[in-house]
Write an enzyme that holds these catalytic residues in place. Structure first.
Site, PDB file in Angstrom:
ATOM      1  NE  ARG A  23      -1.526  -1.351   3.712  1.00  0.00           N
ATOM      2  CZ  ARG A  23      -1.626  -0.924   4.968  1.00  0.00           C
ATOM      3  NH1 ARG A  23      -2.687  -0.273   5.374  1.00  0.00           N
ATOM      4  NH2 ARG A  23      -0.661  -1.163   5.827  1.00  0.00           N
ATOM      5  CG  ASP A  48       8.911  22.899   9.963  1.00  0.00           C
ATOM      6  OD1 ASP A  48       9.876  22.908  10.749  1.00  0.00           O
ATOM      7  OD2 ASP A  48       7.993  22.064  10.038  1.00  0.00           O
ATOM      8  CG  HIS A  62      22.945  29.682   1.813  1.00  0.00           C
ATOM      9  ND1 HIS A  62      21.779  29.240   1.247  1.00  0.00           N
ATOM     10  CD2 HIS A  62      23.618  30.325   0.826  1.00  0.00           C
ATOM     11  CE1 HIS A  62      21.741  29.611  -0.024  1.00  0.00           C
ATOM     12  NE2 HIS A  62      22.846  30.260  -0.303  1.00  0.00           N
ATOM     13  CE  LYS A  71      20.352  26.279   7.755  1.00  0.00           C
ATOM     14  NZ  LYS A  71      20.994  26.617   6.468  1.00  0.00           N
ATOM     15  CE1 TYR A 131      16.178  25.907   5.344  1.00  0.00           C
ATOM     16  CE2 TYR A 131      15.468  24.670   3.422  1.00  0.00           C
ATOM     17  CZ  TYR A 131      15.855  25.858   4.009  1.00  0.00           C
ATOM     18  OH  TYR A 131      15.914  27.000   3.253  1.00  0.00           O
ATOM     19  CG  ASP A 168      23.770  30.495  -3.601  1.00  0.00           C
ATOM     20  OD1 ASP A 168      23.835  31.106  -2.509  1.00  0.00           O
ATOM     21  OD2 ASP A 168      22.924  29.611  -3.825  1.00  0.00           O
TER      22      ASP A 168
END
Length: 181
Positions: A23, A48, A62, A71, A131, A168
């Site tokens: 299932r 979250d 980061h 985290k 996260y 970034d």
């Protein structure tokens, strides 16, 4: 749940017990009491986050120099090459990294304590990344470590140039980055 230590003290891989049959499956993705018992950590998650990224998107590396965040990260669909770098100058593993494959299939989670930079590369067609954080996002304190700094020697599994945000692209090499004491 099984806890696996990594080469970076404090960075932990969490492997849940998954109950499956024809299932589908069920597993407990987080339980504060179990987390504390197995890791020895009493954490309070306050935020979250959920992101979805396409193949070859690289997010990171980061960290927040103030309001530093612990985290707990996982992937619910797809796969990422997840990387953590120790940014604590006083640590014997300062500047060292650890890489872990996180995927919807393996259901692994990674605990990243405060004081580490974090990033990931999407290696599947797309990936959904969740996260939990121990402090709120504070853009004024956010810093970005250069993802391809040769000093870090991270072997990103790239097939093409990564897709990076403007932020970034401007990451700093470890030698020029703000670090933790």
């Amino acid at each position: 749940m099984k806890v696996v230590e990594t080469s970076l003290p404090g960075v932990l891989i969490l492997e849940p017990r998954v109950f499956g049959d024809d299932r589908g499956f069920f597993y407990e993705s987080f339980n504060a009491r179990t987390f504390a018992e197995l890791t020895g950590l009493d954490v309070n998650f306050v935020q979250d986050n959920h992101s979805k990224s396409a193949r070859n998107v690289l997010r990171g590396l980061h960290y927040q120099i103030q309001q530093s965040q612990g985290k707990l990260v996982r992937v619910i669909a797809g796969e990422v090459f997840d990387v953590v770098v120790d940014m604590r100058k006083s640590s014997p593993t300062f500047g060292k990294s650890e890489a872990v494959i996180l995927s919807g299939e393996n259901k692994r989670q990674l605990w990243i304590p405060a004081g580490f930079a974090h990033g990931f590369l999407v290696t599947s067609d797309s990936a959904e990344f969740l996260y939990k954080t121990t402090d709120y996002w504070a853009p004024e304190h956010e810093r970005c470590l250069l993802w391809n700094d040769p000093v870090l020697d991270i072997n990103w599994p790239l097939q093409d140039a990564p897709l990076l945000s403007g932020k970034d692209q401007l990451g700093k090499p470890l030698a020029d980055a703000e670090v933790f004491a």
